[in-house]
Design a protein around this motif. Structure first.
Motif, mmCIF file in Angstrom:
data_model
loop_
_atom_site.group_PDB
_atom_site.id
_atom_site.type_symbol
_atom_site.label_atom_id
_atom_site.label_comp_id
_atom_site.label_asym_id
_atom_site.label_seq_id
_atom_site.Cartn_x
_atom_site.Cartn_y
_atom_site.Cartn_z
ATOM 1 N N ARG A 125 14.336 34.170 -26.940
ATOM 2 C CA ARG A 125 15.355 35.096 -26.374
ATOM 3 C C ARG A 125 15.283 35.136 -24.783
ATOM 4 O O ARG A 125 14.438 35.837 -24.371
ATOM 5 N N VAL A 126 16.295 34.482 -24.247
ATOM 6 C CA VAL A 126 16.332 34.426 -22.813
ATOM 7 C C VAL A 126 17.027 35.612 -22.376
ATOM 8 O O VAL A 126 18.466 35.603 -22.797
ATOM 9 N N LEU A 127 16.753 36.400 -21.460
ATOM 10 C CA LEU A 127 17.539 37.458 -21.143
ATOM 11 C C LEU A 127 18.289 37.164 -19.822
ATOM 12 O O LEU A 127 18.152 36.027 -19.288
ATOM 13 N N GLU A 128 19.520 38.196 -19.586
ATOM 14 C CA GLU A 128 20.244 37.715 -18.363
ATOM 15 C C GLU A 128 19.400 37.255 -16.971
ATOM 16 O O GLU A 128 20.008 36.376 -16.477
ATOM 17 N N THR A 186 14.263 36.217 -18.056
ATOM 18 C CA THR A 186 12.967 36.353 -18.936
ATOM 19 C C THR A 186 13.133 35.890 -20.136
ATOM 20 O O THR A 186 14.109 36.144 -20.884
ATOM 21 N N ALA A 187 12.028 35.058 -20.743
ATOM 22 C CA ALA A 187 11.942 34.732 -22.106
ATOM 23 C C ALA A 187 11.115 35.491 -23.109
ATOM 24 O O ALA A 187 9.850 35.742 -22.690
ATOM 25 N N LEU A 188 11.738 36.099 -23.983
ATOM 26 C CA LEU A 188 10.995 36.779 -24.866
ATOM 27 C C LEU A 188 10.643 35.764 -26.269
ATOM 28 O O LEU A 188 11.636 35.074 -26.503
ATOM 29 N N ARG A 189 9.290 35.806 -26.645
ATOM 30 C CA ARG A 189 9.054 34.841 -27.358
ATOM 31 C C ARG A 189 8.401 35.690 -28.612
ATOM 32 O O ARG A 189 7.423 36.371 -28.363
ATOM 33 N N ALA A 237 8.657 39.563 -37.437
ATOM 34 C CA ALA A 237 8.161 38.473 -36.413
ATOM 35 C C ALA A 237 6.898 39.476 -35.782
ATOM 36 O O ALA A 237 6.668 40.553 -35.640
ATOM 37 N N VAL A 238 6.124 38.756 -34.998
ATOM 38 C CA VAL A 238 4.932 39.104 -34.123
ATOM 39 C C VAL A 238 5.079 38.711 -32.672
ATOM 40 O O VAL A 238 5.581 37.381 -32.613
ATOM 41 N N PRO A 239 5.076 39.451 -31.652
ATOM 42 C CA PRO A 239 5.158 39.053 -30.282
ATOM 43 C C PRO A 239 4.178 37.783 -29.805
ATOM 44 O O PRO A 239 3.126 37.941 -30.267
ATOM 45 N N ILE A 240 4.891 36.858 -29.132
ATOM 46 C CA ILE A 240 4.187 35.841 -28.549
ATOM 47 C C ILE A 240 3.655 35.929 -26.837
ATOM 48 O O ILE A 240 3.031 35.817 -26.156
ATOM 49 N N GLU A 241 5.029 36.364 -26.382
ATOM 50 C CA GLU A 241 5.064 36.461 -24.729
ATOM 51 C C GLU A 241 6.166 37.430 -24.525
ATOM 52 O O GLU A 241 7.146 37.786 -25.103
ATOM 53 N N ASN A 242 5.894 38.134 -23.375
ATOM 54 C CA ASN A 242 6.620 39.247 -22.682
ATOM 55 C C ASN A 242 6.656 40.563 -23.754
ATOM 56 O O ASN A 242 7.582 41.070 -23.891
ATOM 57 N N VAL A 253 14.997 28.104 -31.295
ATOM 58 C CA VAL A 253 13.915 28.248 -31.935
ATOM 59 C C VAL A 253 13.015 27.120 -31.607
ATOM 60 O O VAL A 253 13.381 25.959 -31.738
ATOM 61 N N ARG A 254 11.880 27.337 -31.672
ATOM 62 C CA ARG A 254 10.858 26.069 -31.177
ATOM 63 C C ARG A 254 9.934 25.979 -32.590
ATOM 64 O O ARG A 254 9.846 26.733 -33.519
ATOM 65 N N ALA A 255 9.347 24.908 -32.642
ATOM 66 C CA ALA A 255 8.711 24.385 -33.692
ATOM 67 C C ALA A 255 7.344 25.199 -34.178
ATOM 68 O O ALA A 255 7.385 25.649 -35.382
ATOM 69 N N GLY A 256 6.860 25.733 -33.147
ATOM 70 C CA GLY A 256 5.719 26.929 -33.518
ATOM 71 C C GLY A 256 4.782 26.126 -34.138
ATOM 72 O O GLY A 256 4.309 25.021 -34.245
#
Length: 201
Positions: free
Chosen positions: A27-30, A33-36, A104-109, A164-167
DNA sequence: CTTCAGATGCTCT
DNA sequence: GAGCATCTGAAGA
């Protein structure tokens, strides 16, 4: 990049629901910033035959219009007047079906997600808060700052700011199956084993 | 750990 | 007007 393509979503909804476990929502904010986060729980909804689906029997209204969009479209709606639910449209265009992202569980930010959820940093969260961080559809949308403003976004286009990325999918033995949550009104469909989650967490 | 009431606004009849 | 793919905090076991 390893963004999931339209072909990924253009399949049987139950298959996609299982296959989405372990995939990464970005999720890329305005401000860029990328929340993953990594998907841990999903549910399938299939309008053709499922009384729990908003588009049951191909019912077409202003709200369900997004379910008739191409596979790989984000379907986000308001529930109980104050929460949002994030879904990914599946199957061929015109076949109303989707996968609800329940956890889900957080990965980044994670600190920004924690600020959205609890207005604090991750390190200051209580153990209770850690345990209940993003383990529900409303919690997930709150953490990722998703509202109906993001309804209809193309999940296969990076420019949309939601993709959504392959993960790292779990092994099949780690996948659990059960009844869906909060659809007691849906008669026989309430007993369908259309909920999937990764064991642990 | 568990149950439970209340919040709050959109959607469809 | 009724119901909803939910969550939280408070209270009890």
């Amino acid at each position: 990049m390893d963004i999931l393509t339209r072909d990924f979503y253009n399949r049987d909804t139950l298959t996609v629901a299982r296959d989405l476990l372990g995939r990464e929502i970005v999720r890329v904010l305005e401000d860029g910033t990328a929340l993953r986060c990594s998907i841990t729980e999903t549910e399938a909804y299939i309008g053709r035959m499922d009384k729990a689906c908003h588009a049951y029997g191909y019912r077409r209204t202003a709200r369900t219009e997004t379910l008739f969009a191409p596979p790989g479209t984000a379907y986000i709606y308001l529930i109980y007047g104050m929460y949002h639910c994030l879904n990914f449209v599946t199957e061929r265009e015109g076949e109303p079906a989707a996968v609800l992202i329940r956890g889900a569980v957080p990965i980044e930010n994670g600190d920004i997600i924690a600020k959205n959820r609890y207005d604090c940093k991750m390190e200051n969260m209580s153990s209770y808060q850690r345990k209940n961080f993003l383990n529900g559809p409303g919690k997930l949308c709150r953490g990722l700052a998703l509202t109906r403003s993001q309804n209809g976004l193309d999940l296969t286009a990076p420019a949309s700011g939601l993709y959504v990325r392959a993960g790292t999918p779990p092994s099949p033995s780690q996948i659990q199956t059960g009844k869906r949550i909060g659809i007691d009104y849906a008669q026989e469909a309430a007993d369908f084993l259309w909920r999937f989650w990764v064991e642990n967490n």
